[in-house]
Design a protein around this motif. Structure first.
Motif, PDB file in Angstrom:
ATOM      1  N   LEU A  62     -25.367  28.913   4.097  1.00  0.00           N
ATOM      2  CA  LEU A  62     -24.438  27.949   3.527  1.00  0.00           C
ATOM      3  C   LEU A  62     -24.543  26.499   3.985  1.00  0.00           C
ATOM      4  CD1 LEU A  62     -21.082  29.903   3.630  1.00  0.00           C
ATOM      5  CD2 LEU A  62     -22.425  29.327   1.666  1.00  0.00           C
ATOM      6  N   PRO A  63     -25.600  26.030   4.610  1.00  0.00           N
ATOM      7  CA  PRO A  63     -25.517  24.700   5.224  1.00  0.00           C
ATOM      8  C   PRO A  63     -25.144  23.582   4.269  1.00  0.00           C
ATOM      9  CG  PRO A  63     -27.786  25.445   5.123  1.00  0.00           C
ATOM     10  CD  PRO A  63     -26.925  26.603   4.722  1.00  0.00           C
ATOM     11  N   ILE A  64     -25.659  23.580   3.043  1.00  0.00           N
ATOM     12  CA  ILE A  64     -25.351  22.494   2.120  1.00  0.00           C
ATOM     13  C   ILE A  64     -23.896  22.577   1.689  1.00  0.00           C
ATOM     14  CG2 ILE A  64     -25.875  21.520  -0.139  1.00  0.00           C
ATOM     15  CD1 ILE A  64     -28.791  22.403   0.356  1.00  0.00           C
ATOM     16  N   SER A  65     -23.437  23.742   1.304  1.00  0.00           N
ATOM     17  CA  SER A  65     -22.054  23.882   0.860  1.00  0.00           C
ATOM     18  C   SER A  65     -21.062  23.545   1.970  1.00  0.00           C
ATOM     19  CB  SER A  65     -21.792  25.298   0.352  1.00  0.00           C
ATOM     20  OG  SER A  65     -22.545  25.540  -0.806  1.00  0.00           O
ATOM     21  N   LEU A  66     -21.360  23.964   3.188  1.00  0.00           N
ATOM     22  CA  LEU A  66     -20.454  23.663   4.291  1.00  0.00           C
ATOM     23  C   LEU A  66     -20.431  22.180   4.612  1.00  0.00           C
ATOM     24  CD1 LEU A  66     -21.006  26.677   6.701  1.00  0.00           C
ATOM     25  CD2 LEU A  66     -19.099  26.242   5.155  1.00  0.00           C
ATOM     26  N   LEU A  67     -21.568  21.512   4.532  1.00  0.00           N
ATOM     27  CA  LEU A  67     -21.595  20.070   4.755  1.00  0.00           C
ATOM     28  C   LEU A  67     -20.813  19.341   3.672  1.00  0.00           C
ATOM     29  CD1 LEU A  67     -25.264  19.469   5.952  1.00  0.00           C
ATOM     30  CD2 LEU A  67     -23.164  19.320   7.297  1.00  0.00           C
ATOM     31  N   GLN A  68     -20.973  19.766   2.434  1.00  0.00           N
ATOM     32  CA  GLN A  68     -20.220  19.151   1.341  1.00  0.00           C
ATOM     33  C   GLN A  68     -18.724  19.382   1.529  1.00  0.00           C
ATOM     34  OE1 GLN A  68     -22.106  21.049  -1.989  1.00  0.00           O
ATOM     35  NE2 GLN A  68     -23.601  19.399  -2.252  1.00  0.00           N
TER      36      GLN A  68
ATOM     37  N   SER B 148     -20.495  33.371   1.390  1.00  0.00           N
ATOM     38  CA  SER B 148     -21.804  33.280   2.039  1.00  0.00           C
ATOM     39  C   SER B 148     -22.874  34.084   1.323  1.00  0.00           C
ATOM     40  CB  SER B 148     -21.708  33.744   3.489  1.00  0.00           C
ATOM     41  OG  SER B 148     -21.316  35.100   3.544  1.00  0.00           O
ATOM     42  N   LEU B 149     -22.468  35.035   0.517  1.00  0.00           N
ATOM     43  CA  LEU B 149     -23.429  35.875  -0.197  1.00  0.00           C
ATOM     44  C   LEU B 149     -23.552  35.480  -1.661  1.00  0.00           C
ATOM     45  CD1 LEU B 149     -22.503  39.324   1.386  1.00  0.00           C
ATOM     46  CD2 LEU B 149     -24.259  37.698   2.094  1.00  0.00           C
ATOM     47  N   GLY B 150     -23.030  34.317  -2.006  1.00  0.00           N
ATOM     48  CA  GLY B 150     -23.048  33.866  -3.388  1.00  0.00           C
ATOM     49  C   GLY B 150     -21.888  34.470  -4.145  1.00  0.00           C
ATOM     50  N   LYS B 151     -21.563  33.878  -5.264  1.00  0.00           N
ATOM     51  CA  LYS B 151     -20.398  34.346  -6.021  1.00  0.00           C
ATOM     52  C   LYS B 151     -20.678  35.616  -6.801  1.00  0.00           C
ATOM     53  CE  LYS B 151     -17.730  30.233  -6.098  1.00  0.00           C
ATOM     54  NZ  LYS B 151     -16.706  29.486  -6.765  1.00  0.00           N
ATOM     55  N   GLY B 152     -21.939  35.913  -7.083  1.00  0.00           N
ATOM     56  CA  GLY B 152     -22.267  37.147  -7.777  1.00  0.00           C
ATOM     57  C   GLY B 152     -21.875  38.347  -6.943  1.00  0.00           C
ATOM     58  N   GLY B 153     -21.095  39.225  -7.498  1.00  0.00           N
ATOM     59  CA  GLY B 153     -20.700  40.433  -6.776  1.00  0.00           C
ATOM     60  C   GLY B 153     -19.459  40.289  -5.923  1.00  0.00           C
TER      61      GLY B 153
ATOM     62  N   ARG C 287     -17.727  41.851   1.722  1.00  0.00           N
ATOM     63  CA  ARG C 287     -18.957  42.630   1.850  1.00  0.00           C
ATOM     64  C   ARG C 287     -19.479  42.521   3.284  1.00  0.00           C
ATOM     65  NH1 ARG C 287     -21.836  39.773  -3.129  1.00  0.00           N
ATOM     66  NH2 ARG C 287     -20.600  38.083  -2.269  1.00  0.00           N
ATOM     67  N   PRO C 288     -20.394  43.406   3.687  1.00  0.00           N
ATOM     68  CA  PRO C 288     -20.929  43.327   5.050  1.00  0.00           C
ATOM     69  C   PRO C 288     -21.441  41.924   5.386  1.00  0.00           C
ATOM     70  CG  PRO C 288     -21.661  45.347   3.995  1.00  0.00           C
ATOM     71  CD  PRO C 288     -20.972  44.525   2.939  1.00  0.00           C
ATOM     72  N   PHE C 289     -21.016  41.408   6.526  1.00  0.00           N
ATOM     73  CA  PHE C 289     -21.409  40.096   7.049  1.00  0.00           C
ATOM     74  C   PHE C 289     -21.073  38.935   6.114  1.00  0.00           C
ATOM     75  CE2 PHE C 289     -24.291  43.138   9.132  1.00  0.00           C
ATOM     76  CZ  PHE C 289     -23.860  42.941  10.434  1.00  0.00           C
ATOM     77  N   GLU C 290     -20.086  39.119   5.251  1.00  0.00           N
ATOM     78  CA  GLU C 290     -19.710  38.066   4.311  1.00  0.00           C
ATOM     79  C   GLU C 290     -18.644  37.144   4.893  1.00  0.00           C
ATOM     80  OE1 GLU C 290     -18.380  37.490  -0.341  1.00  0.00           O
ATOM     81  OE2 GLU C 290     -17.799  39.340   0.676  1.00  0.00           O
ATOM     82  N   ALA C 291     -18.729  35.882   4.520  1.00  0.00           N
ATOM     83  CA  ALA C 291     -17.674  34.898   4.789  1.00  0.00           C
ATOM     84  C   ALA C 291     -17.153  34.428   3.437  1.00  0.00           C
ATOM     85  CB  ALA C 291     -18.224  33.717   5.569  1.00  0.00           C
ATOM     86  N   GLN C 292     -15.846  34.350   3.302  1.00  0.00           N
ATOM     87  CA  GLN C 292     -15.236  33.775   2.108  1.00  0.00           C
ATOM     88  C   GLN C 292     -14.335  32.635   2.542  1.00  0.00           C
ATOM     89  OE1 GLN C 292     -13.191  36.806  -0.192  1.00  0.00           O
ATOM     90  NE2 GLN C 292     -15.087  37.847  -0.719  1.00  0.00           N
TER      91      GLN C 292
END
Length: 104
Positions: A11-17, A82-87, A94-99
């Motif tokens: 997520l580096p770009i999204s978190l910086l934004q 962190s795992l993308g919006k798909g799913g 999900r395992p190891f996911e951040a929302q």
């Protein structure tokens, strides 16, 4: 992801934004821990004035149930996974996911 380091790398770009767009919350916001006794997930709220954001992290290899704190109902929406919006399934990490839930 094989470990929590890869969670950050996703997520580096999204978190910086996010940091640039909402400095009152991300940088200067007040921290409130949610569900202190939960050993599988780490959830917190960042408060900045009238706005808030919720961060939910699953540190396990299994899906974990997740419910937004009642105080946040109608105030935030899912902004980043962190795992993308798909799913993404609301109410489930999900395992190891951040929302990250952002202000409406």
């Amino acid at each position: 992801p094989a470990n929590t380091l890869s969670l950050h790398d996703a997520l580096p770009i999204s978190l910086l934004q996010l940091r640039k767009a909402l400095p009152e919350l991300v940088i200067h916001g007040l921290f409130e821990l949610v569900d202190r006794d939960n050993q599988q997930t780490f959830t917190f709220i960042k408060w900045g004035g009238e706005q808030a954001m919720v961060v939910a992290l699953n540190f396990t290899t299994e899906p974990q149930p997740f419910t937004l704190p009642e105080s946040m109902a109608g105030k935030v929406k899912l902004g980043v996974s962190s795992l993308g919006k798909g799913g993404v399934v609301l109410g489930n990490l999900r395992p190891f996911e951040a929302q990250i839930f952002l202000p409406l």
